[in-house]
Design a protein around this motif. Structure first.
Motif, PDB file in Angstrom:
ATOM      1  N   ASN A   1      14.308  64.000  56.674  1.00  0.00           N
ATOM      2  CA  ASN A   1      13.050  63.333  57.028  1.00  0.00           C
ATOM      3  C   ASN A   1      13.353  61.981  57.672  1.00  0.00           C
ATOM      4  O   ASN A   1      14.442  61.436  57.495  1.00  0.00           O
ATOM      5  N   GLY A   2      12.356  61.466  58.377  1.00  0.00           N
ATOM      6  CA  GLY A   2      12.472  60.113  58.912  1.00  0.00           C
ATOM      7  C   GLY A   2      13.144  60.055  60.273  1.00  0.00           C
ATOM      8  O   GLY A   2      13.482  61.081  60.874  1.00  0.00           O
ATOM      9  N   ASP A   3      13.350  58.824  60.729  1.00  0.00           N
ATOM     10  CA  ASP A   3      13.922  58.591  62.057  1.00  0.00           C
ATOM     11  C   ASP A   3      15.332  59.133  62.192  1.00  0.00           C
ATOM     12  O   ASP A   3      15.760  59.494  63.289  1.00  0.00           O
ATOM     13  N   ASN A   4      16.070  59.194  61.090  1.00  0.00           N
ATOM     14  CA  ASN A   4      17.453  59.662  61.141  1.00  0.00           C
ATOM     15  C   ASN A   4      17.604  61.118  60.718  1.00  0.00           C
ATOM     16  O   ASN A   4      18.706  61.566  60.417  1.00  0.00           O
ATOM     17  N   ALA A   5      16.497  61.853  60.693  1.00  0.00           N
ATOM     18  CA  ALA A   5      16.576  63.275  60.329  1.00  0.00           C
ATOM     19  C   ALA A   5      17.493  63.998  61.316  1.00  0.00           C
ATOM     20  O   ALA A   5      17.467  63.736  62.528  1.00  0.00           O
ATOM     21  N   HIS A   6      18.304  64.894  60.780  1.00  0.00           N
ATOM     22  CA  HIS A   6      19.197  65.685  61.633  1.00  0.00           C
ATOM     23  C   HIS A   6      18.353  66.497  62.616  1.00  0.00           C
ATOM     24  O   HIS A   6      17.304  67.045  62.242  1.00  0.00           O
ATOM     25  N   PRO A   7      18.782  66.598  63.870  1.00  0.00           N
ATOM     26  CA  PRO A   7      18.013  67.359  64.881  1.00  0.00           C
ATOM     27  C   PRO A   7      17.690  68.790  64.451  1.00  0.00           C
ATOM     28  O   PRO A   7      16.619  69.303  64.778  1.00  0.00           O
ATOM     29  N   LEU A   8      18.595  69.436  63.723  1.00  0.00           N
ATOM     30  CA  LEU A   8      18.314  70.790  63.233  1.00  0.00           C
ATOM     31  C   LEU A   8      17.062  70.775  62.363  1.00  0.00           C
ATOM     32  O   LEU A   8      16.188  71.638  62.491  1.00  0.00           O
ATOM     33  N   TYR A   9      16.948  69.777  61.492  1.00  0.00           N
ATOM     34  CA  TYR A   9      15.792  69.712  60.604  1.00  0.00           C
ATOM     35  C   TYR A   9      14.514  69.369  61.355  1.00  0.00           C
ATOM     36  O   TYR A   9      13.429  69.827  60.985  1.00  0.00           O
ATOM     37  N   LYS A  10      14.623  68.616  62.421  1.00  0.00           N
ATOM     38  CA  LYS A  10      13.444  68.358  63.247  1.00  0.00           C
ATOM     39  C   LYS A  10      12.925  69.676  63.822  1.00  0.00           C
ATOM     40  O   LYS A  10      11.722  69.950  63.811  1.00  0.00           O
ATOM     41  N   THR A  11      13.835  70.513  64.297  1.00  0.00           N
ATOM     42  CA  THR A  11      13.454  71.820  64.842  1.00  0.00           C
ATOM     43  C   THR A  11      12.871  72.718  63.750  1.00  0.00           C
ATOM     44  O   THR A  11      11.814  73.331  63.935  1.00  0.00           O
ATOM     45  N   LEU A  12      13.547  72.806  62.606  1.00  0.00           N
ATOM     46  CA  LEU A  12      13.060  73.653  61.506  1.00  0.00           C
ATOM     47  C   LEU A  12      11.644  73.266  61.099  1.00  0.00           C
ATOM     48  O   LEU A  12      10.774  74.126  60.938  1.00  0.00           O
ATOM     49  N   LYS A  13      11.409  71.970  60.934  1.00  0.00           N
ATOM     50  CA  LYS A  13      10.096  71.497  60.478  1.00  0.00           C
ATOM     51  C   LYS A  13       9.018  71.731  61.529  1.00  0.00           C
ATOM     52  O   LYS A  13       7.876  72.031  61.173  1.00  0.00           O
ATOM     53  N   ASN A  14       9.358  71.611  62.803  1.00  0.00           N
ATOM     54  CA  ASN A  14       8.383  71.876  63.871  1.00  0.00           C
ATOM     55  C   ASN A  14       8.014  73.342  63.936  1.00  0.00           C
ATOM     56  O   ASN A  14       6.869  73.699  64.170  1.00  0.00           O
ATOM     57  N   GLU A  15       9.005  74.213  63.743  1.00  0.00           N
ATOM     58  CA  GLU A  15       8.760  75.648  63.862  1.00  0.00           C
ATOM     59  C   GLU A  15       8.102  76.247  62.630  1.00  0.00           C
ATOM     60  O   GLU A  15       7.447  77.274  62.718  1.00  0.00           O
ATOM     61  N   ALA A  16       8.295  75.625  61.479  1.00  0.00           N
ATOM     62  CA  ALA A  16       7.716  76.154  60.237  1.00  0.00           C
ATOM     63  C   ALA A  16       7.187  75.002  59.392  1.00  0.00           C
ATOM     64  O   ALA A  16       7.808  74.584  58.421  1.00  0.00           O
ATOM     65  N   PRO A  17       6.032  74.456  59.777  1.00  0.00           N
ATOM     66  CA  PRO A  17       5.447  73.366  58.993  1.00  0.00           C
ATOM     67  C   PRO A  17       5.093  73.845  57.585  1.00  0.00           C
ATOM     68  O   PRO A  17       4.928  75.038  57.345  1.00  0.00           O
ATOM     69  N   GLY A  18       4.970  72.885  56.692  1.00  0.00           N
ATOM     70  CA  GLY A  18       4.617  73.209  55.314  1.00  0.00           C
ATOM     71  C   GLY A  18       3.113  73.360  55.140  1.00  0.00           C
ATOM     72  O   GLY A  18       2.370  73.538  56.111  1.00  0.00           O
ATOM     73  N   ILE A  19       2.690  73.261  53.907  1.00  0.00           N
ATOM     74  CA  ILE A  19       1.277  73.394  53.560  1.00  0.00           C
ATOM     75  C   ILE A  19       0.459  72.362  54.331  1.00  0.00           C
ATOM     76  O   ILE A  19       0.859  71.216  54.475  1.00  0.00           O
ATOM     77  N   LEU A  20      -0.689  72.804  54.843  1.00  0.00           N
ATOM     78  CA  LEU A  20      -1.606  71.961  55.612  1.00  0.00           C
ATOM     79  C   LEU A  20      -0.949  71.364  56.863  1.00  0.00           C
ATOM     80  O   LEU A  20      -1.331  70.308  57.345  1.00  0.00           O
ATOM     81  N   GLY A  21       0.074  72.051  57.370  1.00  0.00           N
ATOM     82  CA  GLY A  21       0.707  71.625  58.612  1.00  0.00           C
ATOM     83  C   GLY A  21       1.658  70.459  58.468  1.00  0.00           C
ATOM     84  O   GLY A  21       2.140  69.918  59.470  1.00  0.00           O
ATOM     85  N   SER A  22       1.959  70.066  57.244  1.00  0.00           N
ATOM     86  CA  SER A  22       2.868  68.942  57.027  1.00  0.00           C
ATOM     87  C   SER A  22       4.259  69.280  57.533  1.00  0.00           C
ATOM     88  O   SER A  22       4.766  70.373  57.301  1.00  0.00           O
TER      89      SER A  22
END
Length: 162
Positions: free
Chosen positions: A100-121
Motif C-alpha cells: 500500500n501507499g506511495d512505495n507499493a510494489h508495482p506488482l501490487y498496484k496492478t493486482l489491486k487495480n485488477e481485483a479491488p476489494g469490498i466496495l471497490g477499495s
C-alpha cells in the motif's frame, strides 16, 4: 491501459530476480505474508496447496510485508529461515516489500487495480490477502485474509483446467 502481471519482476529474498513473464501459462497465487500474524499458520496451507498443484501448473509466491501492525519485523534471511523451519515453505518468497501507499510494489498496484476489494477499495487491508491469477495473467479473484488456502482449491482447479 492495463499493465500485465507478466510485465513485473520481484526480487526474491535470496537476491535473485523472479520475472513473472517466465511463468506465463501458469496459475499464480500471490499472497502478502507476515511471520508474526494471527494468520501466519496459513503458510502451512499455502505450502500444502503449492505441493498439491505445483506439478499441474500452480506457482505460489509469498510477499513478506511489514505494513500491518509491524508483524514482519525480520530481515529477508530471518523471514526465509522462519518460514522454512516452522512451515517447510518451499515456494518462492520475495524480499520484504510494501503493498500500500506511495512505495507499493508495482506488482501490487496492478493486482489491486485488477481485483479491488469490498466496495471497490484498492487498499490491502491486512496480511495474507491472496490474489489468484489465471494462465493468461489476468487476476481472477481476490481473497480476504480470513480465507484459508485450502478453501480456494476448487478455484485453483478451475483455473488450472481452463
Amino acid at each position: 491501459m492495463t499493465t500485465s502481471i507478466y510485465q513485473h519482476q520481484l526480487t526474491l529474498n535470496n537476491g535473485e530476480t523472479l520475472d513473472l513473464s517466465e511463468h506465463a501459462g501458469k496459475v499464480l497465487l500471490i499472497v502478502n505474508t507476515a511471520s508474526k500474524c494471527g494468520f501466519t499458520p496459513q503458510y502451512k496451507g499455502l505450502e500444502s496447496v503449492y505441493n498439491e498443484f505445483k506439478d499441474k501448473g500452480l506457482m505460489v509466491i509469498g510477499c513478506p510485508c511489514d505494513q500491518f501492525g509491524h508483524q514482519e519485523p525480520g530481515d529477508d534471511k530471518e523471514i526465509a529461515q522462519f518460514c522454512e523451519m516452522n512451515f517447510g515453505v518451499s515456494f518462492p518468497l520475495s524480499e520484504k516489500l510494501e503493498v500500500n501507499g506511495d512505495n507499493a510494489h508495482p506488482l501490487y498496484k496492478t493486482l489491486k487495480n485488477e481485483a479491488p476489494g469490498i466496495l471497490g477499495s484498492k487498499r490491502i487491508k491486512w496480511n495474507f490477502t491472496k490474489f489468484l491469477v489465471n494462465k493468461n495473467g489476468k487476476v481472477i479473484k481476490r481473497y480476504a485474509p480470513t480465507t484459508k488456502p485450502e478453501e480456494i482449491t476448487s478455484d485453483i482447479k478451475d483455473a488450472l483446467s481452463a
